[in-house]
Write an enzyme that holds these catalytic residues in place. Structure first.
Site, mmCIF file in Angstrom:
data_model
loop_
_atom_site.group_PDB
_atom_site.id
_atom_site.type_symbol
_atom_site.label_atom_id
_atom_site.label_comp_id
_atom_site.label_asym_id
_atom_site.label_seq_id
_atom_site.Cartn_x
_atom_site.Cartn_y
_atom_site.Cartn_z
ATOM 1 C CG HIS A 1 40.250 67.256 3.999
ATOM 2 N ND1 HIS A 1 41.472 67.899 3.954
ATOM 3 C CD2 HIS A 1 39.338 68.164 3.548
ATOM 4 C CE1 HIS A 1 41.299 69.139 3.485
ATOM 5 N NE2 HIS A 1 40.014 69.314 3.227
HETATM 6 ZN ZN LIG Z 1 38.788 72.685 0.061
#
Ligand SMILES: [Zn+2]
Length: 298
Positions: A118
């Site tokens: 992320h």
């Molecule tokens: Zn995850």
């Protein structure tokens, strides 16, 4: 013959009570694998910040290392800043870089951390500070070791940072199989995205995987990075899918087996896993490395 794996679980980061990050699973995983006796363990070295800057905005890298990130940026990462977090983060990236060297030397390399997908070029998110896989790819390219790389991201959450970093890069294929209604709620564009409805089970998941894996290998990558998150498990508290441990093992067998069959160096990193109890997550992560060990011994 024992295969080395890299760890950084000795850097425990101070977290407030009730924090969702499953710190305990990392050491638990290493202990499980140690009992198997086909692995040896090395503390991951710190990644050089100059190498991290091959994939990240230098200001972001510097501000994080110096504890100078804005409060909002820290909040988006989800960890309070600390010296220990810096050490752990550098070691987590360093583990993936070292595993990358192993992949070229012996077919595969493993990091018992990393897979922090992320993280974007200029900011972190969702427990991810730096994108270790993106850093490793840019590092290999800067050294002329590879032309093309593929990222097979099977964490239940979309690999949004990785997708965005390589969005317009024709030499990196990003594949993400994830839960449609799960975090991140604003999805990015991977080269290939497969989205699942809540409650998806083994058979449907494995079918989708079989359908898409040939596209990874027809891309002819010089290296494959496998982000092997185990949060698609039914017992995962953040997952929304309904895979069993056997289904996840089969997933790993297909991905690792196909990569090995094509003779492509492979790096396996961790990813998410938030089962209750956390032992169920650690067991699934251990299965991934056991599977790799079996397949690469053949
Ligand atoms: Zn995850």
């Amino acid at each position: 013959m024992d295969h080395r794996l890299f760890y950084c679980d000795h850097y425990a980061i101070p977290l407030p009570a009730g924090h969702k990050f499953p710190m305990a699973k990392y050491r638990m995983l290493r202990d499980l694998l140690a009992a198997d006796s086909c692995f040896r363990f090395e503390a991951a070295p710190f990644a050089d910040p100059a190498v991290i800057e091959l994939a990240h905005d230098p200001t972001y890298v510097r501000d994080f290392l110096n504890g100078a990130l804005a409060e909002a940026a820290i909040r988006r990462i989800g960890f309070p800043w600390s010296e220990a977090l810096v050490k752990r983060t550098l070691a987590s990236v360093g583990g993936t870089l070292s595993a990358t060297c192993d992949a070229f030397d012996s077919g595969w390399g493993g990091n018992l951390a990393g897979g922090t997908h992320h993280a974007f070029r200029g900011e972190g998110s969702g427990f991810c500070v730096f994108n270790d896989i993106a850093v490793a790819i840019q590092w290999l390219r800067s050294k002329g070791r590879i032309e093309r790389a593929a990222v097979i991201d099977l964490d239940v959450h979309q690999g949004d940072g990785t997708a965005q970093i390589f969005e317009s890069d024709v030499n990196v294929l990003t594949l993400s199989l994830h839960a449609k209604s799960n975090f991140p709620f604003r999805k990015q564009r991977s080269k290939i995205d497969i989205e699942f409805e809540d409650g998806t089970r083994d058979a449907e998941y494995l079918n989708a995987l079989d359908g898409v894996l040939p596209r990874v290998f027809s891309f002819k990558p010089d290296i494959v990075f496998f982000q092997s998150g185990v949060d698609p498990l039914a017992c995962d508290t953040l997952g929304r899918l309904a895979l069993t441990h056997a289904g996840l093992k089969e997933r790993d067998r297909r991905v690792i087996g196909a990569t090995r069959a094509h003779n492509i160096p492979m790096v396996i990193t961790l990813g998410g896993g938030y089962s209750r109890p956390i032992e169920l997550t650690a067991e699934a992560h251990a299965n991934t490395f056991r599977t790799a060990s079996e397949i690469f011994l053949d």
